[in-house]
Design an enzyme around this catalytic site. Sequence first.
Site, short mmCIF file in Angstrom:
data_model
loop_
_atom_site.label_atom_id
_atom_site.label_comp_id
_atom_site.label_asym_id
_atom_site.label_seq_id
_atom_site.Cartn_x
_atom_site.Cartn_y
_atom_site.Cartn_z
N GLY A 4 49.08 18.11 15.68
CA GLY A 4 47.80 18.34 16.17
C GLY A 4 46.70 18.51 15.16
N CYS A 56 51.09 7.67 6.96
CA CYS A 56 51.46 8.69 5.77
C CYS A 56 52.20 7.81 4.93
CB CYS A 56 51.67 9.91 6.13
SG CYS A 56 52.96 10.21 7.22
C1 LIG Z 1 52.33 10.96 12.00
S1 LIG Z 1 52.90 11.62 13.47
C2 LIG Z 1 51.47 12.55 14.03
C3 LIG Z 1 50.76 13.32 13.17
C4 LIG Z 1 49.39 13.97 14.05
N1 LIG Z 1 48.44 13.06 14.23
C5 LIG Z 1 48.44 15.35 13.51
O1 LIG Z 1 47.79 15.06 12.64
O2 LIG Z 1 49.32 16.41 13.50
C6 LIG Z 1 53.36 10.45 14.61
C7 LIG Z 1 53.57 11.05 15.75
O3 LIG Z 1 54.00 9.83 16.58
C8 LIG Z 1 55.25 10.02 17.62
N2 LIG Z 1 55.83 8.91 17.97
C9 LIG Z 1 57.15 8.64 17.50
N3 LIG Z 1 57.32 7.51 18.20
C10 LIG Z 1 56.28 7.17 19.17
C11 LIG Z 1 56.14 6.20 19.86
N4 LIG Z 1 57.16 5.17 20.18
N5 LIG Z 1 54.98 6.05 20.60
C12 LIG Z 1 53.98 6.91 20.45
N6 LIG Z 1 54.20 8.08 19.44
C13 LIG Z 1 55.41 8.20 18.79
C14 LIG Z 1 55.76 11.34 16.83
O4 LIG Z 1 56.50 12.14 17.63
C15 LIG Z 1 54.97 12.04 15.81
O5 LIG Z 1 54.73 13.22 16.60
#
Ligand SMILES: C[S@@+](CC[C@H](N)C(=O)[O-])C[C@H]1O[C@@H](n2cnc3c(N)ncnc32)[C@H](O)[C@@H]1O
Length: 467
Positions: free
Chosen positions: A109, A227
């Site tokens: 988040g 990232c």
């Molecule tokens: C880089 S993190 C996001 C970090 C968040 N935006 C933040 O600023 O705190 C990516 C997120 O994408 C989710 N994710 C994983 N596979 C996914 C998929 N196939 N479709 C959508 N989201 C996915 C993960 O669970 C993870 O929470």
Amino acid sequence: MSLNLPTAFITKYQALLQTEAPAFFASLQQSIVKGFRLNPLRANWRTVQADLSKPIAYVPTGFYGEVAGRSLEHQTGYIYSQDPSAMYVAEAAAVQPGDKVLDLCAAPGGKSTQLAGKLAGQGLLVANEINRQRGKVLAENLERIGAKNVLLLNERPDRLVNTFKGFFDKILVDAPCSGEGMFRKDPAAVEYWSPDYSAECATRQQKILTSALQMLKPGGELIYSTCTFAPEEDEQIAAWLLEQPQVAEILPIKKWPGMESGRPEWAAGQAELRHCVRLFPHHFQGEGHFIAKFKITATPIEPTTTTSRTKKNKNNRSIFRGLTATEKKYWQTFAQTVLAANWVAQADLRVFNDRLYYYPITWPDISKLHFLRPGLELGTFKKGRFEPTYSLALALAPASSKRVIELTPEQWNQYVKGLPLQATEFNQLSNGWYLLTCQQKAFCFGKLTQGTLKNAFPKGLRLRYGN
Ligand SMILES: C[S@@+](CC[C@H](N)C(=O)[O-])C[C@H]1O[C@@H](n2cnc3c(N)ncnc32)[C@H](O)[C@@H]1O
């Protein structure tokens, strides 16, 4: 700190970065740079006990430094701890109050909380997270900042398309990626790395982006971030997006000192990839990040791909309904006694499973989707009464309540541990619900009965705060 980098990783970045490679590898062995943001949704957002002497130039609410996770400021959503690089993603999104925004990969988040701040309570933020456990952390973080205009969903991106086709002004895809930029923050990420991992992530990123493109309004904007340093997930995905018929152009993002341009030579040479931003830890105070921004065509273009049909969600069989006459009476009694003004319009109230939500009529119907928070939960109807929620308390400014009890830091410390409170001054007050504040920060509701303030702090959070 000593990171044991895989040989294939070293070979890859030696070839890509050439003379810069030694400085890059050296930076991965250095300590991380910490940062935090303040919450502009709070009227007195700068009144925090934290060192504000090192502002971050490119984020008006951002500061370098470390903050205490158990503090009053953290519990009441005044402070959010975040990597300084990650803060630039929501800045680059340039969200305006009133926009309809989707954060498609939102947990835990960091970016959603920042986007909600930019919306300033107007428009709508849909925060979606595919992983339910991670979604719960997202829910907690969004609850703390007190945003009223947030829907929290728990869906696969393609399942959102039917409900939100052409709906959003802006969509952020902060994609799941190989996480190379997080190696020094989370050394465990090194273990997952393999030479093929980026290609696997890129396939998933294209799938997520295909759904995102369908949910943007004509002329809307897509913000893509990772990232990782891997060109396969950065410039090459940006180049792939430029080939999509829905994408009109790549938009320039302002580069502050230390920020670098995307590298066209790491894709098929498209010069406009220089508009992207690369954050490398050997040039920038923060972890590794990549950001790109795209404008969607002004005329809608039907995608060639099919989207999955959204079946009725079994878990949400009983969907929102309006209030019964009795519920209306209970809510109004509470609102008239405790809330200072007509805080929400009657038309924007919905009931789901005996819980009352703020859910404006202008928001789309999400009853076919899995959700974690269908709007701001105001309270629960119990036998013969209405009980306000913790999330309502966090969404209220002290001035929005007629009934406020200001507690000392010692009393706050007791209350967040789950203890009831007694004090002589409580004896002069009438029984009922009060908004509890400490240092003018609303932190919970409490029910006063014959001079005793019963504890209503959520059980799951009781060991989390205080000392
Ligand atoms: C880089 S993190 C996001 C970090 C968040 N935006 C933040 O600023 O705190 C990516 C997120 O994408 C989710 N994710 C994983 N596979 C996914 C998929 N196939 N479709 C959508 N989201 C996915 C993960 O669970 C993870 O929470």
